[in-house]
Design an enzyme around this catalytic site. Structure first.
Site, PDB file in Angstrom:
ATOM      1  N   ASP A  74       0.383 -17.308  -4.473  1.00 56.74           N
ATOM      2  CA  ASP A  74       1.189 -16.349  -5.242  1.00 56.74           C
ATOM      3  C   ASP A  74       0.298 -15.639  -6.253  1.00 56.74           C
ATOM      4  O   ASP A  74       0.348 -15.896  -7.457  1.00 56.74           O
ATOM      5  CB  ASP A  74       2.359 -17.067  -5.937  1.00 56.74           C
ATOM      6  CG  ASP A  74       3.285 -16.069  -6.629  1.00 56.74           C
ATOM      7  OD1 ASP A  74       3.154 -14.849  -6.369  1.00 56.74           O
ATOM      8  OD2 ASP A  74       4.126 -16.503  -7.437  1.00 56.74           O
ATOM      9  N   ASP A  95       0.854  -1.199   0.000  1.00 55.57           N
ATOM     10  CA  ASP A  95       0.000   0.000   0.000  1.00 55.57           C
ATOM     11  C   ASP A  95       0.888   1.246   0.000  1.00 55.57           C
ATOM     12  O   ASP A  95       2.108   1.158   0.087  1.00 55.57           O
ATOM     13  CB  ASP A  95      -0.963  -0.012   1.203  1.00 55.57           C
ATOM     14  CG  ASP A  95      -0.245   0.039   2.545  1.00 55.57           C
ATOM     15  OD1 ASP A  95       0.914  -0.433   2.628  1.00 55.57           O
ATOM     16  OD2 ASP A  95      -0.823   0.543   3.525  1.00 55.57           O
ATOM     17  N   HIS A 123       1.541  -8.845  -3.612  1.00 53.68           N
ATOM     18  CA  HIS A 123       0.580  -7.756  -3.390  1.00 53.68           C
ATOM     19  C   HIS A 123       1.400  -6.487  -3.180  1.00 53.68           C
ATOM     20  O   HIS A 123       1.749  -6.110  -2.060  1.00 53.68           O
ATOM     21  CB  HIS A 123      -0.306  -8.051  -2.180  1.00 53.68           C
ATOM     22  CG  HIS A 123      -1.407  -7.043  -2.004  1.00 53.68           C
ATOM     23  ND1 HIS A 123      -2.561  -7.064  -2.748  1.00 53.68           N
ATOM     24  CD2 HIS A 123      -1.520  -5.963  -1.200  1.00 53.68           C
ATOM     25  CE1 HIS A 123      -3.345  -6.060  -2.396  1.00 53.68           C
ATOM     26  NE2 HIS A 123      -2.720  -5.367  -1.460  1.00 53.68           N
ATOM     27  N   GLU A 175       1.782 -10.148   0.351  1.00 55.66           N
ATOM     28  CA  GLU A 175       2.156  -8.732   0.309  1.00 55.66           C
ATOM     29  C   GLU A 175       3.663  -8.638   0.583  1.00 55.66           C
ATOM     30  O   GLU A 175       4.297  -9.598   1.033  1.00 55.66           O
ATOM     31  CB  GLU A 175       1.358  -7.927   1.355  1.00 55.66           C
ATOM     32  CG  GLU A 175       1.542  -6.422   1.178  1.00 55.66           C
ATOM     33  CD  GLU A 175       0.439  -5.578   1.839  1.00 55.66           C
ATOM     34  OE1 GLU A 175      -0.488  -6.153   2.442  1.00 55.66           O
ATOM     35  OE2 GLU A 175       0.521  -4.342   1.729  1.00 55.66           O
TER      36      GLU A 175
END
Ligand code: G3I
Ligand code: 9MR
Length: 595
Positions: free
Chosen positions: A564, A205, A518, A573
């Protein structure tokens, strides 16, 4: 003959490798040798795979592979892609690892020390991935795992000369950040604007969290404090590479400067995070333009900030000429955050109802107090901080973002020869030894020869494996017991392929490595492969992302519950606090393994 996609890939890899070897005339092996081996590896597909560290080993490393529990009792080490045998050995007895439910045998080939590229061969099984034995085998991994932080820089344009094909425009200048109502003060009311640029994106993120920055930044500083010789001449090809600081410290400074800007100059308190209200979509940084806020000052943020700034202050003290005043500024920042935390000792993070991003919430602050006190003690030599550390009450555990007391013991052990007389040297040694010995006991009993146990498979389990190694390294540095270095090596082997998913969890490293982390830039950049050098979170049975994934996890078993796929933020992530112990452990194993 039946080929699974996996075997097919391996056969193709072998055929192209043999082609390469033939083209190079390498090793004097005839092409009929290599063809025979490619054919041999295509036999017997379903019996399972030989798992090992796919990057490789130092000549003097302990070298183990995990083998499915087949009837065969022996194994060979061959030169990669050939029939040239360099070693043969007996497989151990089969045993079941409760974390993965597999019955496995061990192959020990530690005595193979000659540099080269090799594979393990067992009658009836596909050959193992190719691995390398070389004196500098972890140097590329070390460089890439640090460079990953550069790739996660906030407020930076990544230029082609540094980032190659992963160049990208500047995102998140963070020069206009709003004070969230939860963070309002008289001098900085809600809606007022501060500037808080730089730092690293936390993970996949685009937000920045002080608590997680704390342990991540510390682990990099510790790598530098413990193994400076590895970093003093390392060139990471980052914008600062030509200045007179080691690149690792330049990279770390990028985040330290952000952290400093998260302190309220009026009272010394530290904002918990700088964030959007909601997670961004899957876009590149410059396309993620939501309003940014600093949210709530917390005790944990103030204490983790204190510990990191106290540590950074002593590291940067030796660079006074390059960064005049920086070390003193960091120490002053640490002391004012410490004062704030002591005046506000129980302010835990409460996520405001309009903010949906990561929390890093923690209700137990004793470990944060202990860590902050220990670092202030080491840097200032003021005995008051040693008492505040509460040595007799402070236990030792494997560090994680929410439990940082182990880091205090790491720093005390590192600086043991420069402490004042109040420090209990025996206690420091005893604490470190007790943790290492319990990890060694777990390793000894493990059919996989890892200190990871079933209960260790939580969100970010790979960082647990590496932080176990980080603690074992401290014991080896204190008492030189070789078994502690060997268990640390096993943990590195674990994340690089000797695990129940037979995946190397570091992007770009190993024949079968994580491909779809991620990580928003890796997903949104239109480039097939992920940005290299990032470690995935790893298997854990929680599967909290299940409803966001259209594909099912391949298994629910703890050590195999890994997907994955970009959707899998709970197992795949990347995060700065997971990469930092990879940096530390790669450096430690490279530096400490006898030559
Ligand atoms: O520690 C407990 C353990 O005692 C218990 O047995 C186990 C059972 O599930 O749970 C353990 O706690 C887990 C904790 O991670 C361990 O560190 C929680 O279940 C789990 O939900 C928690 O996950 C955290 C996750 O955010 C969700 O909040 C991760 O630690 C944390 O690394 C992760 O951090 C996110 C940020 O919020 C946002 N940025 C990305 C970053 C990485 O995914
Ligand atoms: O992308 C987010 C990741 O960084 C976090 O670790 C994770 C857990 O907090 O959340 C991810 O965002 C997801 C959100 O929680 C739920 N909807 C899908 C989002 C991922 O695309």
């Amino acid at each position: 003959m039946l080929f699974t996609p996996r075997t097919l890939t391996r056969v193709i890899a072998l055929i192209s490798l043999s082609g390469f070897l033939v083209a190079c005339g390498s090793g004097g092996n005839s092409s009929s040798d290599t063809n025979a081996s490619a054919a041999a590896s295509a036999v017997s597909i379903d019996a399972g795979l030989i798992k090992l560290n796919q990057v490789g080993f130092l000549p003097e490393s302990m070298k183990l592979a995990v083998v499915p529990d087949v009837a065969e009792t022996s194994f060979k080490v061959v030169k990669a892609g050939t029939t040239t045998e360099v070693f043969s050995g007996r497989l151990g007895m089969g045993a079941v690892w409760d974390a993965s439910g597999e019955s496995v045998k061990l192959a020990d080939f530690s005595s193979v020390k000659t540099p080269g590229d090799y594979q393990i061969r067992i009658e009836g099984l596909a050959d193992s991935p190719v691995f390398t034995i070389a004196a500098d085998v972890y140097q590329p991994l070390l460089a890439a795992s640090i460079k990953a932080f550069y790739f996660n820089r906030t407020s930076a344009e990544l230029l082609p000369e540094h980032a190659g094909k992963f160049a990208r425009p500047l995102g998140h200048p963070d020069t206009r950040v709003l004070i969230h109502p939860s963070a309002a003060s008289d001098a900085r009311p809600a809606g007022s604007v501060i500037s808080s640029p730089k730092g690293w994106y936390d993970a996949g993120d685009y937000n920045k969290y002080i608590v997680n920055s704390g342990i991540a930044t510390y682990s990099l500083l510790a790598a530098y404090e413990h193994f400076p010789e590895l970093f003093n001449t390392q060139n990471l090809v980052i914008p600062e590479s030509s200045n007179s600081l080691p690149d690792l410290l330049d990279e770390t400074l990028w985040n330290l400067e952000w952290m400093l800007s998260m302190q309220d100059p009026d009272d010394g308190g530290v904002y918990h995070k700088l964030t959007n209200k909601n997670f961004d979509g899957t876009v590149m940084p410059h396309q993620a333009t939501s309003e940014r806020y600093v949210v709530q000052k917390t005790t944990a943020a103030a204490l983790d900030f204190t510990a990191v700034m106290a540590t950074a202050s002593r590291v940067f003290a030796q660079y006074e000429n390059q960064l005049p005043g920086m070390s003193a500024k960091m120490l002053a920042a640490a002391e004012s955050a410490w004062a704030w935390a002591n005046a506000n000792p129980t302010v835990t993070y409460q996520q405001p109802s309009d903010v949906k991003t990561g929390e890093y919430g923690d209700n137990n602050l004793a470990d944060e107090f202990a860590w902050a006190a220990a670092e202030l003690y080491i840097t200032t030599k003021n005995d008051i901080f040693y008492s505040a550390f509460k040595p007799n009450e402070t236990q030792i555990t494997v560090p994680s973002w929410g439990d940082v007391r182990g880091l205090a013991w790491v720093s005390l052990a590192q600086h043991r020869n420069h402490l004042t007389s109040v420090a209990d040297q025996q206690l420091i040694a005893r604490r470190i030894e007790s943790l290492a010995s319990s990890l060694h006991t777990a390793w000894s009993a493990s059919p996989y020869k890892t200190s990871m146990q079933k209960g260790d498979f939580v969100w970010g389990s790979n960082s647990g494996a590496l932080n176990q190694a980080l603690m074992l390294v401290q014991a080896y540095r204190l008492n030189g017991k070789r078994e502690y270095l060997d268990v640390a090596q096993s943990q590195l082997d674990y994340v690089l392929g000797r695990n129940a998913t037979d995946t190397s969890f570091v992007t770009g490293f190993g024949e079968k490595s994580t491909l779809h982390p991620h990580h928003r830039p890796s997903e949104a950049d239109g480039i097939a492969e992920p940005i290299p050098g990032f470690i995935a979170g790893g298997p854990q049975p929680g599967q909290q992302d299940k409803s966001d994934c259209r594909v099912a996890y391949p298994s629910n078993v703890a050590a195999k519950s890994y997907l994955d796929n970009y959707c899998s933020y709970a197992s795949n992530e990347i995060a700065i606090n997971w990469n930092a112990p990879l940096v530390y452990v790669a450096a430690a194993v490279q530096a400490l393994t006898p030559k």
